[in-house]
Scaffold this active site. Structure first.
Site, short mmCIF file in Angstrom:
data_model
loop_
_atom_site.label_atom_id
_atom_site.label_comp_id
_atom_site.label_asym_id
_atom_site.label_seq_id
_atom_site.Cartn_x
_atom_site.Cartn_y
_atom_site.Cartn_z
N ARG A 36 0.86 -1.17 0.00
CA ARG A 36 0.00 0.00 0.00
C ARG A 36 0.90 1.22 0.00
O ARG A 36 1.96 1.22 0.64
CB ARG A 36 -0.90 0.02 1.24
N GLU A 55 -3.81 7.39 -4.44
CA GLU A 55 -4.17 6.90 -5.77
C GLU A 55 -5.50 7.51 -6.22
O GLU A 55 -6.39 7.67 -5.38
CB GLU A 55 -4.27 5.37 -5.76
N HIS A 62 -1.64 0.12 -9.45
CA HIS A 62 -2.15 -0.79 -8.39
C HIS A 62 -2.70 -2.05 -9.07
O HIS A 62 -3.84 -2.47 -8.83
CB HIS A 62 -3.22 -0.10 -7.54
#
Lengths: 365, 365
Positions: free
Chosen positions: B272, B301, B319
């Site tokens: 993350r 993000e 991601h």
């Protein structure tokens, strides 16, 4: 500056050798410092002449006695020199040719064999790096990493999310990748590099098979053997081309192989561009008859088919598979060791089998 | 279309469940077709409302009897929903929350534990793909693959060679890469994903060490343990961040860790964005205090620091580590299996330990 000047500048009462590498290869040149410390070097990298002018100048220097006749030639794999009959005629004192590449397709091995010239290559110096690069290219194509990197750099990620937030129709903002694990990978050529690629891909969960000049026994390698590239492709999701470029392998990955691989198939080439029919590859990619390609090598480097530059399912590098800081140091050390062995009358450490020898012992790798 | 319409359109005398995934995730939605065949789905993907409007509409549908009270919530990992006290207050009939991600940082586990709500995640469904992606990013950064791909696509390769042919000063036309083999790689977090990363990197010739919530015994893992990320970084060439994002790990890769890693160091993050201090990472890259980064995740993000978009030593993806065609199928199957288990009164297949349970058994992974 002429070749004669270069020799004169570094004149020592020592053996003379050719060093012919591309002028852009500063790292390789730096790694070969040991060569320049030990020998008179007829140094193309350090000259500003064209190659023909450099060679003429070198011949004149030898004829005039400014340089002793060169006894060996150290030659880069990516041009510009070809070690052919003309070169060997011009410098008959050269009795040892050392390729700084694994490949020796720029050396006329028949001519070397006929004249009794020893040929060495880079042995396994680059093998792990090239194998790593093959795996990296495959991961990139399957997981769309270069394409994703461009997508992010162009600022398209936030705008895709913003479109969704604004209520745009549902849709995949970025295409999914494909899993590496479980893929059937066919390795074309199970030499030093191909074997390391196979080993890596098995560790990554792939099912590896291969074709090669000869089938290995089950005790030697645990991979299934196929007698032809086409048969291999028919049972594979991925082809990794890792064979030397020879008259037998030229364009061994042709249209029939691509069609056998099929629309979901991926081709990775880290060997030589000539092993793949490039025009057919472009067509197959454009028409969706194969799914993607990872290419470190091309038929006419540095030229790349412009069609490939618009494809997100293609990853291209600059014939860089072998080139790491670490491999440069290793090839420098190996080159000096090979020259020292040759001048001491011993076998070179990484000999290339010449045609006669191959004919005598055709079943030996 | 409202949530009520969506329910009415697919009305069956069946259990109602929430499905809250992003509208862009068409592949994930397709993979969850089994859900829609078995249950009444309060379907955010198929609605055109904002999330608050969708939830209000769903609450109204339940209150009016148009939908039965939802008994479970299937929620995507990458927003937009937060499963928090407000959500659980609005829908107290939800007794099971299934994350479609490995991470559950968008679920308030304390609230779930307090209310006896079962939580499941995606288990190991994505682990191999994320581990492969970590290896791919590392290879790309070390071997400069994305940068080379851009170089080729921009047509710079022929012009570099042409400049050399025209007698330009000697110089490296394309920077060398760095060898993967022999690198000391520190893995931050040796869970499912970290363990698979370690296994892959050992097979690729790296020297793996790790830090994690607890040291494993030598019999369990063969890697050296370090008690802190900073200690790990001080003895590593590469850090791969693979830990869950918790209050303990947030920004665990900070300036001190980057400085301990040093100017030759590379950071890969597939966990993350919040695990890395992103502003410090940008500074460290810009100032050459670390050598490169491979980043699949970011602090905010889909926003990416614009400075990174001009750096050739950085590779960025969206991601995407977990997202392959194959993993989508797997997560669809797992989600149905978890719901079926829950509704049958059995334990879910991939439970998330809730805070009380963690406290009771703190030494168990």
């Amino acid at each position: 500056m002429t070749a004669g000047d270069v020799v004169a500048a570094g004149a020592k009462p020592a053996t003379t050798v050719f060093l012919i590498i591309r002028r852009m290869e500063a790292s390789l040149y730096a790694a070969l410092a040991g060569l320049r410390q030990r020998y008179h070097v007829l140094d193309f990298f350090a000259s500003t002449d064209s190659l023909p002018a450099f060679l003429s100048s070198a011949a004149a220097a030898v004829a005039s006695g400014a340089a002793s006749p060169p006894r060996a030639a150290v030659v880069g794999g990516a041009g510009p020199a070809r070690v052919d009959a003309a070169f060997l005629d011009a410098f008959p004192s050269v009795r040892c040719v050392i390729s700084l590449a694994a490949g020796v397709d720029f050396i006329d091995l028949d001519e070397c064999a006929r004249r009794g010239v020893v040929v060495a290559n880079s042995g396994r110096v680059y093998s792990a790096d090239v194998a790593d690069h093959a795996v990296g290219l495959l991961l990139q194509v399957l997981r769309r990493v270069s394409a994703a990197d461009r997508f992010v750099r162009r600022g398209l990620w936030p705008s895709a999310v913003a479109r969704e937030a604004a209520g745009a129709a549902a849709g995949e903002y970025y295409p999914l990748g494909t899993k590496l694990g479980g893929k059937r990978v066919g390795v074309v050529g199970l030499g030093n590099i191909g074997s390391l690629i196979a080993k890596r891909l098995v560790a990554l969960g792939c099912l590896v098979s291969y074709t090669s000049r000869r089938a290995r026994g089950d005790a030697e390698v645990p991979y299934k053997y196929y007698p032809s590239v086409r048969d291999l492709a028919a049972d594979a999701d991925v082809l990794v081309v890792a064979c030397a470029l020879t008259k037998d392998t030229r364009r061994c990955v042709d249209r029939a192989v691509m069609d056998a691989l099929g629309a979901g198939g991926v081709i990775v080439n880290i060997s030589r561009g000539g092993n793949v029919d490039q025009a057919e590859l472009v067509d197959a990619l454009r028409e969706g008859r194969i799914a993607g390609a990872g290419l470190d090598v091309f038929e006419s480097e540095p030229n790349v088919p412009p069609e490939l530059c618009d494809m997100d399912n293609v990853v291209m590098t600059t014939h860089a598979g072998a080139f790491t800081n670490e491999s440069m140091v290793d090839v420098g050390d190996l080159t000096v060791a090979n020259l020292e062995a040759f001048f001491a009358g011993k076998p070179v450490h990484t000999p290339v089998q010449l045609p006669q020898a191959v004919k005598k012992a055709v079943v030996v790798p």
